[in-house]
Design a protein around this motif. Sequence first.
Motif, mmCIF file in Angstrom:
data_model
loop_
_atom_site.group_PDB
_atom_site.id
_atom_site.type_symbol
_atom_site.label_atom_id
_atom_site.label_comp_id
_atom_site.label_asym_id
_atom_site.label_seq_id
_atom_site.Cartn_x
_atom_site.Cartn_y
_atom_site.Cartn_z
ATOM 1 N N GLY A 1 0.800 -1.223 0.000
ATOM 2 C CA GLY A 1 0.000 0.000 0.000
ATOM 3 C C GLY A 1 0.828 1.266 0.000
ATOM 4 O O GLY A 1 0.435 2.277 -0.596
ATOM 5 N N THR A 2 1.972 1.253 0.645
ATOM 6 C CA THR A 2 2.828 2.446 0.662
ATOM 7 C C THR A 2 3.295 2.796 -0.743
ATOM 8 O O THR A 2 3.324 3.963 -1.139
ATOM 9 C CB THR A 2 4.030 2.223 1.576
ATOM 10 N N GLY A 3 3.653 1.770 -1.506
ATOM 11 C CA GLY A 3 4.068 2.012 -2.883
ATOM 12 C C GLY A 3 2.944 2.538 -3.737
ATOM 13 O O GLY A 3 3.148 3.415 -4.577
ATOM 14 N N ARG A 4 1.726 2.011 -3.540
ATOM 15 C CA ARG A 4 0.574 2.505 -4.297
ATOM 16 C C ARG A 4 0.306 3.969 -3.983
ATOM 17 O O ARG A 4 -0.001 4.763 -4.870
ATOM 18 C CB ARG A 4 -0.672 1.680 -3.986
ATOM 19 N N THR A 5 0.439 4.340 -2.712
ATOM 20 C CA THR A 5 0.208 5.735 -2.318
ATOM 21 C C THR A 5 1.241 6.658 -2.951
ATOM 22 O O THR A 5 0.910 7.738 -3.463
ATOM 23 C CB THR A 5 0.256 5.872 -0.789
ATOM 24 N N GLU A 6 2.503 6.235 -2.940
ATOM 25 C CA GLU A 6 3.547 7.053 -3.545
ATOM 26 C C GLU A 6 3.347 7.168 -5.052
ATOM 27 O O GLU A 6 3.543 8.237 -5.638
ATOM 28 C CB GLU A 6 4.916 6.446 -3.233
ATOM 29 N N LEU A 7 2.937 6.077 -5.687
ATOM 30 C CA LEU A 7 2.676 6.105 -7.124
ATOM 31 C C LEU A 7 1.535 7.063 -7.439
ATOM 32 O O LEU A 7 1.595 7.816 -8.414
ATOM 33 C CB LEU A 7 2.346 4.696 -7.614
ATOM 34 N N TRP A 8 0.503 7.054 -6.611
ATOM 35 C CA TRP A 8 -0.636 7.961 -6.815
ATOM 36 C C TRP A 8 -0.195 9.415 -6.672
ATOM 37 O O TRP A 8 -0.632 10.281 -7.455
ATOM 38 C CB TRP A 8 -1.742 7.640 -5.815
ATOM 39 N N ARG A 9 0.666 9.704 -5.712
ATOM 40 C CA ARG A 9 1.126 11.086 -5.525
ATOM 41 C C ARG A 9 1.917 11.570 -6.743
ATOM 42 O O ARG A 9 1.751 12.710 -7.191
ATOM 43 C CB ARG A 9 1.987 11.176 -4.268
ATOM 44 N N VAL A 10 2.777 10.706 -7.263
ATOM 45 C CA VAL A 10 3.527 11.083 -8.463
ATOM 46 C C VAL A 10 2.568 11.323 -9.621
ATOM 47 O O VAL A 10 2.699 12.307 -10.364
ATOM 48 C CB VAL A 10 4.547 9.984 -8.830
ATOM 49 N N ALA A 11 1.592 10.458 -9.786
ATOM 50 C CA ALA A 11 0.623 10.611 -10.873
ATOM 51 C C ALA A 11 -0.158 11.909 -10.743
ATOM 52 O O ALA A 11 -0.413 12.606 -11.740
ATOM 53 C CB ALA A 11 -0.324 9.416 -10.901
ATOM 54 N N GLU A 12 -0.541 12.263 -9.544
ATOM 55 C CA GLU A 12 -1.284 13.504 -9.334
ATOM 56 C C GLU A 12 -0.434 14.722 -9.661
ATOM 57 O O GLU A 12 -0.923 15.703 -10.234
ATOM 58 C CB GLU A 12 -1.784 13.582 -7.889
#
Length: 433
Positions: A343-354
Amino acid sequence: MDEPSPAPGSRTLWGLGPGPLGLALVVELTAVAVAVAGLVALPAAGQPLLLALGLTALSVVHTELATGIERVRRRASENSYFDLSSVWTFAAALLLPPGLAAVVIVLVYVHLWHRVWAPAGIPLYRHVFTTATVLLAARAAHEVVALAGGLPADPTQPGVVLAVGLAVGSYVLVNTLLVGAVIALSGPRPVLRDLFGRWDDNALEVATLCMGALAAVALASTPALVALVLPPILVLHRAVLVRQLEQEASTDAKTGLLNAAAWQTQALRVVDRARRTGSGAGVLMLDLDHFKIVNDTHGHLAGDDVLAAVAAELRAEVRSHDVVGRFGGEEFVVLLPDLPAGGTGRTELWRVAERLRDRVSRLDVGVATSGGLRTVTGLSVSIGGATVPTDGTTLDQVLTAADASLYEAKAGGRNLVRIAADAHVPSPRRPTA
């Protein structure tokens, strides 16, 4: 060294904008002033004049032997180009009085213009600016060596050897800073690699300058030995050309990003490493919304300018070791290695995408159209993402999951980010490469 690229639709110095234009003019006027000041003490005859004639002749021979290769290099590299003629300009800086060294540099670059740059279609303003930076870099190198007594005082002395090494550093530093400053002013948010070049390019520049130092020592002690410099420098030309053509084959011509095949080659290695080490990685697929409207309204050339501007924004936002590519059309892809798993990786990926989505939404792109200069605004991008190993342990699995998420973002109204959930079952739709 890297050189400032012309703005869209512009092939003149005046199209660069007030910032880079002002700095370029300051650099060129300073170079003229430094060269003229050196000409005051120009020797009328003697050994320095013979050395100057010899270096100019060697540069002409070098250019003539490598003309075909250099024209290909020039055409193949619009933005980044390291000039191997610095072997002679650097030797002139070490051996000659400043005024005579300036004359040699000007003659070398006049010949280069007629034989290489002009036939390759390079704008004159870029050649003039490059000549100015070389004049200033050579003067800096000369002053460093002069502090140690100059050449050919005694090249075996440790102080002279150290001074030559420092001269190489000063030549590279002055040239890099001047060119990097103009590039920084030419774009809104240039990336570090654009400002200072790649490590291998800088290594090539240093190697060429070291050969120039050896040529200077040979001319100072045993002039006939300088002929031995020509064979290795010509072989180096061909080696650099092969590497450059390989790079061009892996690069998308419109955006400067990796093409689909090259991106997948690098991405496969990253995903395989993540699987072996148990680390995480993320993939983002991006699609410009309603891009057809840009092409229909402003033309396909303007659309290419928009793609290039979006690509620059993507590279500027992600990390230097993230892998950015163009899959075709208006679709881009970003691979982020070394993300935390779960989940931590998914959150970081989402932040980069945003951040990427927001950056594109604020982008204004100046384009040249048949009706004059126009500004394209209101761009947006839909983004889908997936992570390794949560959404797949192979590149195909992760790409499929990211593409399904991209489809959800576009179906949800566009200008959105969707990251694949845990245990996500991807749709059968595959990315178009």
